[in-house]
Design a protein around this motif. Sequence first.
Motif, mmCIF file in Angstrom:
data_model
loop_
_atom_site.group_PDB
_atom_site.id
_atom_site.type_symbol
_atom_site.label_atom_id
_atom_site.label_comp_id
_atom_site.label_asym_id
_atom_site.label_seq_id
_atom_site.Cartn_x
_atom_site.Cartn_y
_atom_site.Cartn_z
ATOM 1 N N TYR A 264 29.443 -24.464 -24.702
ATOM 2 C CA TYR A 264 30.127 -23.467 -23.785
ATOM 3 C C TYR A 264 29.068 -22.297 -23.886
ATOM 4 N N GLU B 254 29.384 -18.540 -23.320
ATOM 5 C CA GLU B 254 30.311 -17.406 -23.447
ATOM 6 C C GLU B 254 30.023 -16.447 -22.150
ATOM 7 N N GLU B 255 28.777 -16.086 -22.024
ATOM 8 C CA GLU B 255 28.296 -14.931 -21.110
ATOM 9 C C GLU B 255 28.775 -15.368 -19.622
ATOM 10 N N ALA C 209 30.746 -18.383 -18.932
ATOM 11 C CA ALA C 209 31.907 -18.951 -18.775
ATOM 12 C C ALA C 209 31.670 -20.489 -18.249
ATOM 13 N N GLY D 65 32.130 -24.636 -28.916
ATOM 14 C CA GLY D 65 32.795 -23.711 -28.144
ATOM 15 C C GLY D 65 32.084 -22.291 -28.290
ATOM 16 N N ARG D 66 32.969 -21.312 -28.837
ATOM 17 C CA ARG D 66 32.584 -20.041 -28.812
ATOM 18 C C ARG D 66 31.691 -20.026 -30.120
ATOM 19 N N GLU D 67 30.846 -19.183 -30.152
ATOM 20 C CA GLU D 67 29.831 -18.602 -31.430
ATOM 21 C C GLU D 67 29.210 -20.308 -31.741
ATOM 22 N N GLY E 10 39.280 -21.447 -29.476
ATOM 23 C CA GLY E 10 37.603 -21.211 -29.605
ATOM 24 C C GLY E 10 36.951 -22.149 -28.576
ATOM 25 N N SER F 201 37.948 -17.019 -18.013
ATOM 26 C CA SER F 201 38.495 -17.965 -18.874
ATOM 27 C C SER F 201 39.853 -18.086 -19.356
ATOM 28 N N GLU G 104 42.229 -19.860 -22.635
ATOM 29 C CA GLU G 104 42.072 -19.986 -24.023
ATOM 30 C C GLU G 104 43.305 -19.853 -24.531
ATOM 31 N N GLU H 5 40.804 -14.138 -19.961
ATOM 32 C CA GLU H 5 39.667 -13.255 -20.103
ATOM 33 C C GLU H 5 39.307 -13.202 -18.647
#
Length: 611
Positions: free
Chosen positions: A183, A185-186, A188, A441-443, A465, A510, A512, A575
């Motif tokens: 994923y 994040e920036e 999406a 996913g995230r991070e 996440g 997004s 979540e 988001e």
Amino acid sequence: MSSILDASQALGLELPPRARAIPRAPGVGGDVRVITPVGPPERIVRPETDPDPMDNAEDRKIFHLSPPPVYRTPNPRELDVVFVGSGISGMTFGIMSQWRLKNVNVVIYEKNASFGGTWFENRYPGCRCDVQSHIYQFRFETFDWSEAYAQWDEIFHYHSYVFAKYGLSRLVQFRHAVVGADYDEERAKWRVTVEKTDEVTGKKERFERECDVLVNGTGVLNRPKWPDTPGAELFKGELVHTAQWDESKDSVDGKVVGVIGNGSTGIQVVQSIGSRVKHMDHYVRTPTYMQAYLEGGVKLSPQRRGQFRDPAFTRQFMRDTYMNREKYWVMFTSAEHKLNKLVVKRALEYLEKSVKDPELRAKLTPHFAYGCRRPIFSDDYYPTIQRPNVSLRREPIKRFWEKGLVLDLGDGREEMRELDMIICATGFAANWVSKFMPVRGRERRLLADDWASHPEAYRTLTVNGFPNYFMILGPNTPPTHNSLIISCEQQCNYVMQMIHALQHNPLIKSIEVKLEAQRAFAKEAQDWLKTNSVWNVDCGGWYRYKNGYTVQWPGPALHMIDSIHSVDWRHYSVEMWNDPSSYSMHTPWTFKALDKRELRDDELTIQAAKL
């Protein structure tokens, strides 16, 4: 009545020699079944000219299904959706998407050379569905089944007909294995890594595909689980897993065979090959309850089959059978429930009637509640296990050796069994993650790490996440008592509600699930399952993890379907690309929460009793 289409005709597949072959049409080669003649569908059903095949008002009422989501704008935002897998989940999503999604580019990636999932991969001797054929089908596409419990090849050919009739070749890309998803994040976006295998040369090539929404439909029963017994590499004979059976080379005739496992697969294998082997050991760690097949057995009488040729009769049978099974769900709330005790009594009576030797009967007797392990239906296992060339072995398997298996007889004693072939009917790694498809996913969080001890999801569908990521038939889906296809439909429609939400406002970046909502559901579900279900003990089944976490749903199938009727936006974070206050979700999607009151034991018991 429509006829089915052979898979090679439906798809024009020409498989390389090393690939698993498309199965021959049922009824060929001495098969005594009388199969509906293969042939193309009368026409291809298309959304441009035909109504939504799944939108049946009466079925919606009976099965508690959500209505199709409705667009509130003529020009919804364009999205790219990647769906992984073309088994029942992928076929359901693919058919539904053609009528319920607009301005959405859907692609379904399938690692195999064909659709069908379980019913393409599993073709071991005796493989058949343990759910009645006439409820293990799409409710909008009835079929003239030759048997009350269909064999794998007939199910596959039914799927080939559905695949062709509903134009799924427009969406599915075969020999495309998803080997990773990350994923961004920036932006999406999900970056999906796909490994394509050339159908002629077998050469593999990787590429990336970006999408806005990623849906994992690989399910749970697709990653073979091998025995954890040490020394498998020492065995010089044939070692095969039932999920990787190759009928072109895996022959049991005249051999000394060992079969490990006694779930549905192990039982089917044993009863199928007992008369063909020189000798067979069936290695059983924990015995399980067994009953004779319902509906008078596997075979259908000509009169009964004639009734099922009427689509209206079959649809009503599906509805009635489904609802009856919902009523019986209450037996799984306690080993002390009168219905559970009644079914145990009948199963043990069937055992006593079928097996005369008291010592053998004792070895086959379970000592837990009915339903703790998946119930098994068989008319032929008990006669097979009493054949002179078949042995039931309950001693623990200590290790492999070059000529077979070493059994632990206790008190330091061992027995070395010589075998030509060992068949592992040991099921699947029921963890909903695959080392071949890491999802980050995230991070850069790895889903497999989050789920190292057990899988935890929000109402089976999504995980904190991992924005814009959804699962079909995820953790806590498995229904012990009913067909999963209706549940699969409801889950697909839920995901499409999410896709609509993303399309309605381009400011949404997004969606979540909130961590507190996910954990609250998991806690309520586990608390209920630990105190009010037959899955609260270790009986050797795959529903319960070593740490006690149970992946059953805490209620009947309709309870789950109700809980995901619509999106409860209180449980999600939305988001935005700019000011978060610029948009809020509206009430048309709101549905009552699955709160603590709905998970109470008395609530579930009352609900089941009223169905």
